[in-house]
Design an enzyme around this catalytic site. Structure first.
Site, PDB file in Angstrom:
ATOM      1  N   TRP B 321      -0.836   5.146  -0.024  1.00 44.29           N
ATOM      2  CA  TRP B 321      -1.856   4.427   0.738  1.00 44.29           C
ATOM      3  C   TRP B 321      -1.449   2.955   0.908  1.00 44.29           C
ATOM      4  O   TRP B 321      -1.699   2.348   1.943  1.00 44.29           O
ATOM      5  CB  TRP B 321      -3.202   4.514   0.016  1.00 44.29           C
ATOM      6  CG  TRP B 321      -4.285   3.719   0.702  1.00 44.29           C
ATOM      7  CD1 TRP B 321      -5.056   4.130   1.746  1.00 44.29           C
ATOM      8  CD2 TRP B 321      -4.691   2.377   0.418  1.00 44.29           C
ATOM      9  NE1 TRP B 321      -5.913   3.134   2.122  1.00 44.29           N
ATOM     10  CE2 TRP B 321      -5.716   2.047   1.327  1.00 44.29           C
ATOM     11  CE3 TRP B 321      -4.294   1.426  -0.524  1.00 44.29           C
ATOM     12  CZ2 TRP B 321      -6.350   0.812   1.318  1.00 44.29           C
ATOM     13  CZ3 TRP B 321      -4.923   0.188  -0.534  1.00 44.29           C
ATOM     14  CH2 TRP B 321      -5.944  -0.096   0.377  1.00 44.29           C
ATOM     15  N   HIS B 322      -0.793   2.418  -0.136  1.00 44.15           N
ATOM     16  CA  HIS B 322      -0.417   1.010  -0.074  1.00 44.15           C
ATOM     17  C   HIS B 322       0.725   0.746   0.896  1.00 44.15           C
ATOM     18  O   HIS B 322       0.903  -0.384   1.356  1.00 44.15           O
ATOM     19  CB  HIS B 322      -0.046   0.491  -1.467  1.00 44.15           C
ATOM     20  CG  HIS B 322      -1.236   0.200  -2.316  1.00 44.15           C
ATOM     21  ND1 HIS B 322      -1.848   1.165  -3.070  1.00 44.15           N
ATOM     22  CD2 HIS B 322      -1.945  -0.938  -2.498  1.00 44.15           C
ATOM     23  CE1 HIS B 322      -2.881   0.618  -3.689  1.00 44.15           C
ATOM     24  NE2 HIS B 322      -2.970  -0.643  -3.364  1.00 44.15           N
ATOM     25  N   GLY B 323       1.512   1.753   1.180  1.00 47.64           N
ATOM     26  CA  GLY B 323       2.613   1.526   2.109  1.00 47.64           C
ATOM     27  C   GLY B 323       3.497   2.748   2.211  1.00 47.64           C
ATOM     28  O   GLY B 323       3.621   3.515   1.259  1.00 47.64           O
ATOM     29  N   PHE B 478      -1.935  -3.062   4.576  1.00 47.91           N
ATOM     30  CA  PHE B 478      -2.086  -1.770   3.890  1.00 47.91           C
ATOM     31  C   PHE B 478      -3.074  -0.866   4.616  1.00 47.91           C
ATOM     32  O   PHE B 478      -3.805  -1.293   5.458  1.00 47.91           O
ATOM     33  CB  PHE B 478      -2.540  -1.981   2.458  1.00 47.91           C
ATOM     34  CG  PHE B 478      -1.486  -2.637   1.610  1.00 47.91           C
ATOM     35  CD1 PHE B 478      -0.158  -2.664   2.019  1.00 47.91           C
ATOM     36  CD2 PHE B 478      -1.809  -3.237   0.422  1.00 47.91           C
ATOM     37  CE1 PHE B 478       0.811  -3.281   1.248  1.00 47.91           C
ATOM     38  CE2 PHE B 478      -0.848  -3.860  -0.361  1.00 47.91           C
ATOM     39  CZ  PHE B 478       0.450  -3.880   0.059  1.00 47.91           C
TER      40      PHE B 478
END
Lengths: 368, 478
Positions: B321-323, B478
């Protein structure tokens, strides 16, 4: 309801007062010496892109010294001694030709009659236009309202000003001046000569040796990373930037003498390109051929090419990686500039480049 | 537009506040529409090309939500409607966020060259997750019918839109519908400005102030032991103040409108275990992952082994999800592993005797912090191999430089560590209680008023003076 709105007003007014107070402090102390020479003891910063704006205003000089990280460790006192000039070092690590040309123009406008310019082929790669460059505040150099506001209304500058002020208090002066280089303050250097210079007692053998140079060579030629060798290199753009930034500046100032030199990279730099990115090597040699031929025709330029001095470039103990040479070589560069020993003959501008090409062709990397 | 910018602070925010309260005198709906339009304008100023996507996403989810809440569908049809909504959301998120990453990996595996470069719409993760939660709750029968304006505002609400916190409809929409929030409440505005000022100071003076040190580890070709540690710690503190500052600013701005946002950050580096860390760091994301992923996967109801599997899956997806990069996958996997170890430790090791409780807490805090720092190295590094190089340097004390720059860096890191561990957090200073909708009770009562007011003005002044022209939030993309 009345009470809280009074508090709100008080909070906002107090904030405005704090902002104005901080700006007044910066204006009075003027750590960059942008408005006047320091009333208090002057201090300098290694943040050259900002510091240069103040140096050009506060220092007296007749010669400007420009370059990238390859020229950053020179001391002004050494330059003055070797060349008999009164110099101002303006070299900026990782700088491009737009930035260098802009800063030099400011220095020329403030009285530089001679320019010594370490000209790295990499400075001509495509980069942001100087007006939109986020890393160099042209407004600060030009002292526009925006530039002055960004200087005065800055928490970082207010912090520096406060520290300069504290250092001016007699009982605190000595201990704070001694501690400043080890504290998180920018304006920590008490002598303009030591901006980015390596300390006299620096252990050169530890940081500049064949082991490090060869390790760096192995690193950049590793197939995973070798594509970075050619990153940013493009013949047309580089020639265009040379024409605009370097030649444009030089021809605008026919009364200024330009001593331009190609720095003595280690031979490994070119060999890395030869082995891992031959197209980049071709761009570099083609671009520098154009530079040499064009500069040979300009009367106020003396071009020096140190790239084929085998005794230096093949001795890997002179290097910390494949391009950065030790201060020992800095001293040699000054000696060569003074003697004109490696000055490019305007009638044969490509002779040294041809020698370099032959050396690159013949060189075999020492195996561990 | 950034919160830490002059146009936002001096123009956008005052104008939106003025319009909101002016319209609030006449109607309850107009300020909601105004705020939603202002939020769209806020988004469009920096990301105009994705406004249509945001509006389409709102219309799609509101439509599916309408089917789940209002339409009289059978169980199977409701399930299909939910599936349509969630799959649609994830598909859009997947295309924009992960298509490039997926093709990169296919290329690497098969030696092909299908490069796809998709620009990531800012805030897409936040507004997608927010709406997935809404759909799931609607399917569970936990949502009353909402009108479109408050729903659109709930999704686009500008204090949270581009970097969180992840909002919950049950918390937000009733607040948007309340009449009282449409009138200026000086106490909330004052508290909001102070909280905003603290956040702004954290961002512009603290996070941006330590940022140059990060290069020591992450931009050097071969950092030494001390450089690697200083760079990693600098990034650890930079991320902390960047994210914490953003969360404070979001809460402060929202409070000026009379809306209480959830706390997203509660001194996470004071955590005494990794479980505790995730209760304090990006709290709304943790809650979302727990409620809508971990529990949906079965949580801890299907035996110990599956619990650890579920934890790993949840954290791996949390990482992604963050990248879209392997570094984030490794980061998520590391945190998954940490959580598994933590839970296994709790299950296997009996409670320590009271006499050892304090040393055990200190040891737990130190160990947790080191584990978090190691994971941040992957989070920050350009590649896994680069992260490993930094970690190798951090494990090799034979190579130490400790020159002038490193000593100055160490002084800075010590100052930041003292702030992180010894200073109270914003919600403690301001008495912010999201659940009870109270804030600044001591300020209201007059205790500490001058001190807080003048300290607040100083913090606001330095926050504004610290604004730089090129400073982004790490959580922006993000």
């Amino acid at each position: 309801m009345h009470g809280p709105f009074t508090h709100l007003r008080r909070l906002l007014l107090a904030s405005i007062a704090c902002v104005l107070g901080a700006a007044a402090l910066t204006y009075l102390v003027d750590p960059l010496q942008l408005f006047r020479a320091s009333h208090l003891a002057a201090f300098y910063s290694d943040d050259t892109r900002v510091q240069n704006a103040g140096l050009i205003r506060s220092q007296s000089f007749d010669t400007a010294f420009m370059g990238t990280s390859l020229a950053i460790h020179f001391r002004q006192s050494d330059i003055n001694r070797a060349l008999g000039v009164h110099s101002l070092k303006l070299a900026m690590t990782g700088s491009n030709s737009r930035q260098q040309s802009f800063v030099l123009e400011q220095a020329i406008d403030r009285g530089a009659r001679r320019v010594i310019w370490e000209m790295d082929d990499f400075i001509f790669v495509d980069a942001a236009d100087i007006e939109a460059d986020p890393y160099l505040s042209v407004d600060l150099y030009r002292r526009t309202a925006k530039g002055i506001a960004s200087y005065l209304f800055s928490a970082a500058m207010a912090k520096e000003s406060l520290f300069v002020l504290l250092r001016s208090i007699p009982p605190l002066r000595q201990p704070l001046t001694s501690a400043a280089p080890f504290l998180p303050v920018k304006f920590a250097l008490s002598d303009v000569d030591v901006i980015y210079a390596l300390p006299r007692e620096f252990d050169l053998a530890r940081d500049y040796n064949a082991k490090k140079a060869l390790a760096s060579f192995a690193y950049i030629t590793n197939p995973v990373r070798s594509r970075f060798l050619g990153e940013g290199y493009g013949y047309d753009a580089m020639v265009r930037h040379f024409e605009q930034d370097a030649l444009g500046l030089i021809t605008r100032h026919p009364d200024v003498m330009f001593d331009i030199y190609f720095p003595p990279y280690s031979i490994l730099q070119f060999v890395a390109m030869r082995d891992a990115s031959p197209e980049t090597l071709k761009i570099v040699t083609d671009v520098t051929a154009v530079i040499a031929e064009r500069l040979a025709q300009v009367p106020n330029v003396r071009l020096h090419d140190f790239r084929a001095i085998k005794a230096v470039t093949h001795d890997l103990n002179n290097y910390g990686d494949v391009i950065h040479h030790s201060p020992v070589v800095d001293a040699m560069v000054l000696k060569w500039l003074a003697s004109g020993e490696y000055r490019v003959d305007p009638n044969r501008p490509l002779a040294s480049l041809e020698r370099l090409k032959a050396q690159v062709e013949a060189y075999r990397v020492p195996q561990p | 537009m950034l919160f830490n910018s002059y146009p936002f602070i001096l123009l956008f925010l005052p104008a939106v506040l003025a319009g909101y309260f002016c319209l609030g005198r006449r109607s309850n709906l107009a300020p909601v529409i105004w705020l939603a339009l202002a939020s769209l304008a806020f988004y469009a100023i920096g990301n105009w090309e994705f406004v249509a996507l945001l509006l389409t996403s709102i219309a799609f989810n509101y439509g599916v939500g309408h089917l789940l809440i209002v339409a009289k569908l059978g169980a199977a049809q409701r399930k299909s409607a939910l599936a349509l909504g969630v799959v649609g959301d994830l598909l859009v998120l997947g295309i924009f966020k992960y298509a490039g990453f997926a093709t990169e990996n296919v290329d690497a595996l098969l030696g092909t060259d299908f490069a796809i470069h998709v620009l990531l719409p800012v805030g897409i993760s936040f507004y997608t997750f927010t709406q997935i939660a809404f759909l799931v709750d609607a399917w569970r029968g936990q949502v009353a019918a909402y009108a479109l304006p408050p729903y659109a505002l709930f999704v686009t609400y500008f204090p949270h839109l581009i970097a969180g916190p992840i909002l919950h409809h049950k918390d937000m929409i009733p607040q948007f519908e309340r009449q009282e929030t449409k009138r200026p409440y000086a106490h909330l505005i004052l508290c909001g400005i102070i909280i905003f000022a603290i956040g702004l100071f954290k961002k512009t003076c603290l996070a941006d102030g330590i940022q140059p040190l990060v290069a020591l580890a992450f931009e050097a070709r071969s950092p030494s032991f001390d450089q690697a540690w200083l760079g990693a710690l600098a990034y650890t503190f930079r991320l902390y103040f960047d994210f914490s500052g953003y969360s404070d600013m979001a809460i402060g701005i929202s409070l000026m409108f009379g809306i209480f946002l959830p706390v997203n950050f509660n001194s996470p580096y004071k955590a005494i275990s990794i479980v505790d860390f995730w209760r304090r760091w990006h709290m709304t994301l943790s809650q979302f992952l727990r409620d809508y992923l971990y529990i949906t996967l079965g949580g801890n109801r299907r035996g110990r082994v599956l619990r650890y599997v579920n934890l790993m899956i949840t954290m791996l997806l949390g990482g992604l999800w963050h990248g879209a990069a392997w570094t984030f996958v490794v980061w998520g996997a590391l945190h998954g592993a940490y959580l598994c170890i933590n839970h296994a430790f709790n299950a296997l090791v009996p409670d320590v005797p009271a006499i050892f409780a304090r040393p055990a807490r200190i040891a737990g805090a130190v160990l947790t912090f080191i584990a978090v720092v190691v994971a941040w190295v992957f989070f920050r590094a350009e590649s896994v191999s680069w992260a490993l190089r930094v970690l190798c340097a951090m494990a090799d004390p034979s190579n130490i430089v400790f020159g002038r720059e490193e000593i100055a860096g160490l002084v800075l890191v010590v100052i930041y560590a003292a702030l992180v561990w010894l200073a109270p957090n914003t919600q403690d200073i301001m008495g912010y209680d999201h659940g009870n909708r109270t804030v600044g009770e001591t300020l209201r009562e007059g205790r500490l008023r001058p001190l807080l007011l003048y300290a607040g003005s100083l913090v606001l002044a330095f926050g504004i003076l610290g604004i730089q022209s090129h400073s982004e939030f790490i959580y922006f993309r993000f």
